[in-house]
Design a protein around this motif. Structure first.
Motif, PDB file in Angstrom:
ATOM      1  N   ALA A  47      17.725 -54.612 -27.218  1.00 49.75           N
ATOM      2  CA  ALA A  47      16.620 -53.983 -26.497  1.00 49.75           C
ATOM      3  C   ALA A  47      16.811 -52.473 -26.505  1.00 49.75           C
ATOM      4  O   ALA A  47      17.934 -51.978 -26.385  1.00 49.75           O
ATOM      5  CB  ALA A  47      16.543 -54.502 -25.069  1.00 49.75           C
ATOM      6  N   LEU A  48      15.713 -51.757 -26.645  1.00 54.40           N
ATOM      7  CA  LEU A  48      15.759 -50.291 -26.678  1.00 54.40           C
ATOM      8  C   LEU A  48      15.416 -49.738 -25.302  1.00 54.40           C
ATOM      9  O   LEU A  48      14.448 -50.155 -24.665  1.00 54.40           O
ATOM     10  CB  LEU A  48      14.768 -49.750 -27.709  1.00 54.40           C
ATOM     11  N   SER A  49      16.229 -48.788 -24.839  1.00 51.09           N
ATOM     12  CA  SER A  49      15.962 -48.060 -23.600  1.00 51.09           C
ATOM     13  C   SER A  49      15.826 -46.589 -23.977  1.00 51.09           C
ATOM     14  O   SER A  49      16.762 -45.993 -24.501  1.00 51.09           O
ATOM     15  CB  SER A  49      17.113 -48.256 -22.606  1.00 51.09           C
ATOM     16  N   TYR A  50      14.685 -46.000 -23.693  1.00 53.25           N
ATOM     17  CA  TYR A  50      14.400 -44.646 -24.177  1.00 53.25           C
ATOM     18  C   TYR A  50      13.352 -43.999 -23.290  1.00 53.25           C
ATOM     19  O   TYR A  50      12.821 -44.628 -22.370  1.00 53.25           O
ATOM     20  CB  TYR A  50      13.906 -44.702 -25.624  1.00 53.25           C
ATOM     21  N   CYS A  51      13.064 -42.754 -23.553  1.00 49.57           N
ATOM     22  CA  CYS A  51      12.053 -42.008 -22.807  1.00 49.57           C
ATOM     23  C   CYS A  51      10.803 -41.875 -23.671  1.00 49.57           C
ATOM     24  O   CYS A  51      10.882 -41.406 -24.808  1.00 49.57           O
ATOM     25  CB  CYS A  51      12.603 -40.626 -22.437  1.00 49.57           C
ATOM     26  N   TRP A  52       9.679 -42.284 -23.154  1.00 48.19           N
ATOM     27  CA  TRP A  52       8.442 -42.254 -23.940  1.00 48.19           C
ATOM     28  C   TRP A  52       8.057 -40.830 -24.353  1.00 48.19           C
ATOM     29  O   TRP A  52       7.627 -40.605 -25.457  1.00 48.19           O
ATOM     30  CB  TRP A  52       7.291 -42.851 -23.112  1.00 48.19           C
ATOM     31  N   GLY A  53       8.188 -39.888 -23.433  1.00 48.19           N
ATOM     32  CA  GLY A  53       7.695 -38.539 -23.690  1.00 48.19           C
ATOM     33  C   GLY A  53       6.312 -38.361 -23.106  1.00 48.19           C
ATOM     34  O   GLY A  53       5.681 -39.327 -22.645  1.00 48.19           O
ATOM     35  N   PRO A  54       5.780 -37.137 -23.099  1.00 42.98           N
ATOM     36  CA  PRO A  54       4.465 -36.865 -22.498  1.00 42.98           C
ATOM     37  C   PRO A  54       3.368 -37.687 -23.177  1.00 42.98           C
ATOM     38  O   PRO A  54       3.353 -37.805 -24.401  1.00 42.98           O
ATOM     39  CB  PRO A  54       4.250 -35.361 -22.749  1.00 42.98           C
ATOM     40  N   PRO A  55       2.439 -38.264 -22.403  1.00 41.75           N
ATOM     41  CA  PRO A  55       1.354 -39.057 -22.986  1.00 41.75           C
ATOM     42  C   PRO A  55       0.496 -38.268 -23.967  1.00 41.75           C
ATOM     43  O   PRO A  55      -0.069 -38.840 -24.901  1.00 41.75           O
ATOM     44  CB  PRO A  55       0.527 -39.478 -21.763  1.00 41.75           C
ATOM     45  N   SER A  56       0.409 -36.946 -23.756  1.00 45.03           N
ATOM     46  CA  SER A  56      -0.439 -36.113 -24.614  1.00 45.03           C
ATOM     47  C   SER A  56       0.268 -35.638 -25.879  1.00 45.03           C
ATOM     48  O   SER A  56      -0.342 -34.969 -26.718  1.00 45.03           O
ATOM     49  CB  SER A  56      -0.924 -34.893 -23.824  1.00 45.03           C
ATOM     50  N   ALA A  57       1.558 -35.973 -26.033  1.00 44.76           N
ATOM     51  CA  ALA A  57       2.317 -35.508 -27.210  1.00 44.76           C
ATOM     52  C   ALA A  57       1.748 -36.107 -28.486  1.00 44.76           C
ATOM     53  O   ALA A  57       1.208 -37.222 -28.491  1.00 44.76           O
ATOM     54  CB  ALA A  57       3.781 -35.891 -27.061  1.00 44.76           C
ATOM     55  N   PRO A  58       1.830 -35.372 -29.619  1.00 48.20           N
ATOM     56  CA  PRO A  58       1.322 -35.886 -30.905  1.00 48.20           C
ATOM     57  C   PRO A  58       1.979 -37.209 -31.275  1.00 48.20           C
ATOM     58  O   PRO A  58       3.158 -37.433 -30.992  1.00 48.20           O
ATOM     59  CB  PRO A  58       1.702 -34.783 -31.898  1.00 48.20           C
ATOM     60  N   LYS A  59       1.218 -38.102 -31.907  1.00 49.92           N
ATOM     61  CA  LYS A  59       1.723 -39.403 -32.315  1.00 49.92           C
ATOM     62  C   LYS A  59       2.072 -39.395 -33.805  1.00 49.92           C
ATOM     63  O   LYS A  59       1.556 -38.590 -34.582  1.00 49.92           O
ATOM     64  CB  LYS A  59       0.683 -40.488 -32.032  1.00 49.92           C
ATOM     65  N   HIS A  60       2.988 -40.295 -34.147  1.00 54.63           N
ATOM     66  CA  HIS A  60       3.412 -40.452 -35.538  1.00 54.63           C
ATOM     67  C   HIS A  60       3.164 -41.899 -35.950  1.00 54.63           C
ATOM     68  O   HIS A  60       3.199 -42.813 -35.116  1.00 54.63           O
ATOM     69  CB  HIS A  60       4.890 -40.087 -35.681  1.00 54.63           C
TER      70      HIS A  60
END
Length: 596
Positions: A47-60
């Motif tokens: 399982a991955l535990s991480y920080c999503w980042g700002p919702p408005s940040a550019p997507k890849h």
């Protein structure tokens, strides 16, 4: 090319389904396959535990089942580093646009992380300090293991310094080590609310940053040998994981309050993310539901807690008078609570420093039990209590820079001047040369006790604390004389001029002068008040002149109320010297106080 679309999961209480992500090997664009799997089966996944980042940040773009799928930059980096393997990743394995699916899948997340072979903690890509930070943690971990094996309970900086000297670590190198470690643990992952459950329940975890990795067990051992609480987030994480591993389960409301300052993209998750390790929401008649508004979630939690419990502790973290806009009642738990602007939960008068060695707390209304009622569709809260006194004088707000800013930084020195100014202002408000009317003690004694919200378990330290206070108080005359520089410049220039004068006299090099300020955590982000009847105490930063002090049945602390039409608004908890053990409470004076 058509975009990726989810196939619905088959949900059954006895055999729920989840999705697993199979990452393909390679070095180019990220390709993977998403498949359904029974949660109860013998699945091999991490399982991955991480920080999503700002919702408005550019997507890849990555490719799932040969279809494009947008992800954040941080998630893309994690997938690049971890391929090939099978992962469970919340942003991909749960259809985030389907609220009903989220209502079904989020309650399964504890079981998902418990069932993972390993949790991969992704902090993000490395920076120029990462290598140094990881090498320092690897150096400290074996020493921490030795201390744990020997049963050592406290961390000793002298022992740590001695060990570092045996490794020929110079003072300059030590400062670089700590700077690197502080930077690592200041990363956003440590402030997220979801990681509390993800880390607490998992059997094994690895902390990754770029190409560097270290087991979570080593992180904990390194922490054990350090005399620093690297971040409040790390301290809480380790405590929650240890409690879970020992089989200790926290109450939902206690967990929510303790982690109220943790960050969440969706504020509802400040409750939902902790439901798994609290056992169940059903005790409070609640369930996970992303279709209802944030305000209603916290209103329901607060109302259910007040009905379920015999105390009013949750009101210590109510939104109060911070924001008078909107229709959310002032008594509702504050989902925007900011530990940088408000007192930490451990310094709450109801939850923290009032905790005695024998397990008792402040009891300003003696052994009374709360009596509550609701009107107007649950928006108006009625509490049995009495009005005690009126606020007549309000002091400056104490920032307590000594305990909240990096040592020797400009923020530290400038803030220290502000704290001295605040201390001087508080001293004036207290009428320090007079007798304290409620108790007959000297006001000087009551003042220093109020600054640290003194409670009986500090009795053995009374003489030491008093000596520290006297050194600071004797210095204040010099500070007040030097501080008469005309305030004709900006605040930073004023601080520089004042610090220069203090430095010239050798005062700022005398660390004994600020030892007392290190004990006033209870004053942080609060104001000193004096009442019409001469009582002094500590109150929320939003307190105003003419606010009233109320003693409410079942509460472990008095509260500040503000008149609002024919009812009241809650401002927050307070400490009033001389009434914290029922001295001023008479149950016959109680009436229903309606708070909106």
């Amino acid at each position: 090319m058509s975009i990726f679309t989810y196939e619905p999961l088959h949900f059954a209480v006895s055999t729920p389904q989840i999705r697993l992500l199979d990452l393909d090997p390679g070095f180019g664009p990220i390709t993977c396959h998403l498949r359904h799997a029974p949660l109860s089966g013998n699945q091999n996944y991490e399982a991955l535990s991480y920080c999503w980042g700002p919702p408005s940040a550019p997507k890849h773009t990555i490719y799932i089942n040969a279809k494009p799928f947008p992800v954040t930059a941080n998630l893309r980096s994690a997938l690049q580093r971890l391929r090939p393997r099978t992962l469970w990743v919340d942003a991909i394995c749960i259809n985030q646009s389907d609220k009903l699916e989220k209502n079904q899948q989020v309650p399964l997340m504890r079981a998902i992380y418990e069932g993972a072979e390993r949790v991969q903690i992704w902090l993000g890509e490395e920076d120029k300090y990462t290598t140094l930070a990881y090498s320092f943690l690897e150096l400290l971990a074996p020493w921490g293991q030795e201390r744990v094996a020997a049963g050592a309970e406290t961390r000793d900086w002298r022992e740590l310094d001695g060990r570092l000297r045996t490794q020929s670590v110079t003072d300059a190198e030590k400062r670089r080590f700590w700077r690197a470690v502080y930077g690592l643990f200041a990363r956003p992952w440590f402030q997220r609310v979801w990681i509390i459950q993800e880390l607490a329940v998992c059997p094994n975890a690895t902390m990754l940053c770029g190409q560097h990795s270290i087991s979570w067990e080593k992180v904990e051992m390194a922490y054990q040998v350090s005399d620093y609480v690297l971040t409040e987030g790390l301290d809480r994480l380790i405590a929650e994981r240890n409690d879970w591993q020992k089989g200790e389960r926290g109450d939902l409301v206690h967990l929510v309050v303790k982690h109220l300052g943790a960050q969440a993209t969706n504020p509802r998750d400040k409750v939902y993310a902790l439901a798994g390790i609290a056992g169940s929401l059903s005790k409070y008649g609640l369930e996970i539901d992303y279709t209802i508004g944030v305000e209603k979630v916290f209103e329901d939690v607060t109302r259910s807690c007040l009905r379920e419990k015999s105390d009013l502790d949750i009101l210590s973290f109510a939104r109060g008078s911070k924001d008078d806009s909107g229709t959310t009642p002032s008594w509702v738990l504050d989902w925007k609570y900011d530990f940088k602007k408000e007192p930490m939960p451990v310094y709450s008068f109801a939850w923290g420093p009032a905790l005695m060695e024998d397990g008792t707390r402040f009891h300003p209304t003696k052994n009374s039990i709360s009596e509550i009622a609701f009107r107007e569709n649950g928006k108006l809260l009625g509490i049995s209590g009495s009005l005690f006194d009126t606020v007549s004088h309000v002091g400056l707000m104490m920032t307590n820079t000594l305990n909240t800013s990096p040592r020797l930084s400009w923020t530290y020195w400038s803030g220290l001047v502000e704290d001295f100014m605040c201390f001087s202002n508080w001293r004036d408000i207290c009428l320090i040369d007079e007798v304290y009317p409620p108790t007959g003690k000297t006001t000087l004694e009551v003042f220093w006790q109020t600054c640290c919200a003194l409670v009986p378990h500090l009795d053995e330290k009374m003489d030491q604390i008093l000596n520290e206070f006297n050194r600071l108080d004797n210095f204040m005359e010099t500070f007040r004389r030097l501080g008469t520089i005309k305030f004709q410049h900006s605040k930073p220039i004023y601080h520089i001029l004042l610090l220069a004068k203090l430095s010239k006299q050798g005062i700022i090099r005398d660390s004994t002068l600020i030892e007392f300020l290190g004990r006033v955590d209870a004053s942080t982000n609060r104001r000193l008040i004096r009442t019409q009847n001469g009582y002094i105490g500590l109150a929320p930063r939003f307190v105003r002149q003419n606010d009233l002090i109320a003693l409410m049945k079942g509460a472990k602390t008095p509260f500040i109320l503000r008149p609002s039409g024919r009812s009241w608004k809650l401002v927050g908890e307070c400490y009033i010297n001389g009434i914290m053990y029922g001295e001023a409470f008479n149950e016959k004076d109680c009436e229903v106080l309606w708070i909106k």
